[in-house]
Design an enzyme around this catalytic site. Structure first.
Site, mmCIF file in Angstrom:
data_model
loop_
_atom_site.group_PDB
_atom_site.id
_atom_site.type_symbol
_atom_site.label_atom_id
_atom_site.label_comp_id
_atom_site.label_asym_id
_atom_site.label_seq_id
_atom_site.Cartn_x
_atom_site.Cartn_y
_atom_site.Cartn_z
ATOM 1 N N SER A 1 3.842 -2.201 10.134
ATOM 2 C CA SER A 1 5.303 -2.285 10.267
ATOM 3 C C SER A 1 5.873 -3.641 9.822
ATOM 4 O O SER A 1 6.827 -4.142 10.419
ATOM 5 C CB SER A 1 5.732 -1.945 11.698
ATOM 6 O OG SER A 1 5.334 -0.614 12.013
ATOM 7 N N GLU B 1 -6.742 4.756 7.946
ATOM 8 C CA GLU B 1 -6.527 6.179 7.644
ATOM 9 C C GLU B 1 -7.775 6.773 6.983
ATOM 10 O O GLU B 1 -8.113 7.941 7.210
ATOM 11 C CB GLU B 1 -5.281 6.334 6.750
ATOM 12 C CG GLU B 1 -4.011 6.052 7.557
ATOM 13 C CD GLU B 1 -2.832 5.511 6.766
ATOM 14 O OE1 GLU B 1 -2.833 5.587 5.525
ATOM 15 O OE2 GLU B 1 -1.900 4.990 7.415
ATOM 16 N N ASN C 1 0.883 -1.172 0.000
ATOM 17 C CA ASN C 1 0.000 0.000 0.000
ATOM 18 C C ASN C 1 0.918 1.219 0.000
ATOM 19 O O ASN C 1 1.481 1.568 1.029
ATOM 20 C CB ASN C 1 -0.891 -0.028 1.250
ATOM 21 C CG ASN C 1 -1.714 1.241 1.393
ATOM 22 O OD1 ASN C 1 -1.774 2.063 0.479
ATOM 23 N ND2 ASN C 1 -2.349 1.401 2.547
ATOM 24 N N TRP C 2 1.044 1.821 -1.162
ATOM 25 C CA TRP C 2 1.963 2.961 -1.292
ATOM 26 C C TRP C 2 1.430 4.229 -0.622
ATOM 27 O O TRP C 2 2.162 5.209 -0.489
ATOM 28 C CB TRP C 2 2.222 3.256 -2.770
ATOM 29 C CG TRP C 2 3.213 2.339 -3.418
ATOM 30 C CD1 TRP C 2 3.954 1.359 -2.812
ATOM 31 C CD2 TRP C 2 3.592 2.348 -4.801
ATOM 32 N NE1 TRP C 2 4.764 0.756 -3.743
ATOM 33 C CE2 TRP C 2 4.567 1.346 -4.972
ATOM 34 C CE3 TRP C 2 3.205 3.102 -5.916
ATOM 35 C CZ2 TRP C 2 5.149 1.075 -6.213
ATOM 36 C CZ3 TRP C 2 3.779 2.829 -7.149
ATOM 37 C CH2 TRP C 2 4.745 1.827 -7.290
ATOM 38 N N LYS C 3 0.161 4.240 -0.279
ATOM 39 C CA LYS C 3 -0.470 5.435 0.297
ATOM 40 C C LYS C 3 -0.216 6.622 -0.640
ATOM 41 O O LYS C 3 -0.154 6.427 -1.861
ATOM 42 C CB LYS C 3 0.024 5.669 1.727
ATOM 43 C CG LYS C 3 -0.149 4.383 2.574
ATOM 44 C CD LYS C 3 0.062 4.566 4.047
ATOM 45 C CE LYS C 3 -0.167 3.223 4.749
ATOM 46 N NZ LYS C 3 0.012 3.306 6.198
ATOM 47 N N GLY D 1 2.963 -1.037 4.187
ATOM 48 C CA GLY D 1 3.045 0.376 3.851
ATOM 49 C C GLY D 1 4.476 0.773 3.538
ATOM 50 O O GLY D 1 5.013 0.483 2.471
ATOM 51 N N GLY D 2 5.137 1.416 4.495
ATOM 52 C CA GLY D 2 6.472 1.993 4.305
ATOM 53 C C GLY D 2 7.462 1.109 3.559
ATOM 54 O O GLY D 2 8.103 1.549 2.590
ATOM 55 N N HIS E 1 -9.485 1.297 4.985
ATOM 56 C CA HIS E 1 -8.201 1.451 5.681
ATOM 57 C C HIS E 1 -8.399 2.367 6.898
ATOM 58 O O HIS E 1 -9.200 3.307 6.843
ATOM 59 C CB HIS E 1 -7.149 2.038 4.732
ATOM 60 C CG HIS E 1 -5.755 1.967 5.290
ATOM 61 N ND1 HIS E 1 -5.299 2.877 6.211
ATOM 62 C CD2 HIS E 1 -4.760 1.069 5.102
ATOM 63 C CE1 HIS E 1 -4.057 2.543 6.553
ATOM 64 N NE2 HIS E 1 -3.705 1.454 5.894
ATOM 65 N N GLU F 1 -5.070 -4.895 10.619
ATOM 66 C CA GLU F 1 -4.025 -3.892 10.852
ATOM 67 C C GLU F 1 -4.280 -3.177 12.182
ATOM 68 O O GLU F 1 -5.084 -2.230 12.243
ATOM 69 C CB GLU F 1 -4.028 -2.855 9.721
ATOM 70 C CG GLU F 1 -3.776 -3.445 8.352
ATOM 71 C CD GLU F 1 -3.223 -2.405 7.379
ATOM 72 O OE1 GLU F 1 -2.137 -2.649 6.843
ATOM 73 O OE2 GLU F 1 -3.850 -1.353 7.179
ATOM 74 N N GLY G 1 2.925 2.265 10.751
ATOM 75 C CA GLY G 1 3.890 3.348 10.573
ATOM 76 C C GLY G 1 4.634 3.732 11.837
ATOM 77 O O GLY G 1 5.263 4.779 11.891
HETATM 78 P P1 13P Z 1 3.277 0.378 7.571
HETATM 79 O O1 13P Z 1 3.736 -0.926 6.933
HETATM 80 O O2 13P Z 1 4.003 1.570 7.070
HETATM 81 O O3 13P Z 1 3.217 0.251 9.054
HETATM 82 O O4 13P Z 1 1.751 0.588 7.072
HETATM 83 C C1 13P Z 1 0.853 -0.432 7.216
HETATM 84 C C2 13P Z 1 -0.383 -0.083 6.460
HETATM 85 O O5 13P Z 1 -1.124 0.810 6.845
HETATM 86 C C3 13P Z 1 -0.660 -0.813 5.219
HETATM 87 O O6 13P Z 1 -1.946 -0.563 4.769
#
Ligand code: 13P
Length: 250
Positions: free
Chosen positions: A212, A96, A9-11, A233-234, A94, A166, A172
């Site tokens: 993470s 967010e 997930n590149w956000k 994510g990251g 998600h 999640e 993050g």
């Molecule tokens: P991180 O891997 O950066 O913690 O993000 C997780 C996430 O929200 C994937 O959707």
């Protein structure tokens, strides 16, 4: 046997040039789609560019969509357009989106139904906040999210849904849930799906862990009984790390 599904997930990250560089480096290096489903979820303006270069083994997903096909919804993305663009997956609900854009369980449910209507596989996100984990209400929180998100699906649809567990406190932050903790909640989610749709569906549904995930912890997470994949994510932004994580079983 449930096929593993590793999704990035590149956000709200990556320019077109960065996305191009990434996809050319990665599309030949991910495992065969027969063994692992590998997905990249980019910003909506990048999706066409990614689909064109996805190659044989990579698939592309959106990070959100509206549930209506068209209409006066300024700024929203239609599921019809996602389908037309050649996207195969869509992340729905998600944390967010729930936190910053006020997405409710009811909207999540409408989007899940809409995803099936337009041949998109929904990756439905659930997870508890830190205080809920500390109050020991994690199970109640995820049970409510799952039962509302999946309400009204057929058994066949429920089997196809991908659920991403999640925990919000692990996103993050560098704090990963221990693999036992992640497995326990994923197992609970599976029991909830079994309770609603029957054991066959519960055994078939794929559940990802997210929060993470990185090259150093993915193997241990993926070795857990109820964890069938990762939503990353990251660490999914880095070419080498992403390739390594999709090849977690090598
Ligand atoms: P991180 O891997 O950066 O913690 O993000 C997780 C996430 O929200 C994937 O959707």
């Amino acid at each position: 046997m449930r096929k593993p599904i590793i999704a990035g997930n590149w956000k709200m990250n990556k320019t077109r040039d960065e996305a191009l560089q990434f996809i050319y480096a990665v599309n030949q290096a991910v495992p065969s789609i027969e063994e692992v489903d590998t997905v990249i979820c980019g910003q909506s303006v990048l999706l066409r560019c990614l689909v064109k270069r996805q190659g044989d083994n990579l698939r592309i997903g959106a990070q959100n969509m509206h549930y209506e096909e068209k209409g006066a919804f300024t700024g929203e993305v239609s599921p019809l357009i996602l389908n037309d663009t050649g996207v195969n997956y869509v992340i729905i609900g998600h944390s967010e989106r729930r936190e910053y854009f006020n997405e409710t369980d009811e909207m999540v449910n409408k989007k899940v139904h809409s995803a099936f209507k337009y041949d998109l596989t929904p990756i439905v996100c659930v997870g508890e906040k830190l205080e809920q984990r500390e109050n020991n209400t994690t199970n109640q929180v995820v049970e409510a999210q799952i039962s509302k998100a999946l309400a009204g699906l057929t058994e066949a649809q429920a089997k196809e849904v991908v659920i991403a567990y999640e925990p919000i406190w692990a996103i993050g932050t560098g704090k990963t849930a221990t693999s036992e903790m992640a497995n326990e909640t994923c197992g609970y989610i599976r029991s909830v799906v079994s309770k609603i749709f029957g054991k066959n569906v519960g055994e078939a549904v794929r559940i990802q862990y997210g929060g993470s995930v990185k090259p150093s912890n993915i193997k241990e997470l993926m070795a857990q009984e109820h964890i069938d994949g990762a939503l990353i994510g990251g660490a999914s932004l880095e070419i080498e790390a992403f390739i390594e994580m999709t090849n977690f079983n090598k």
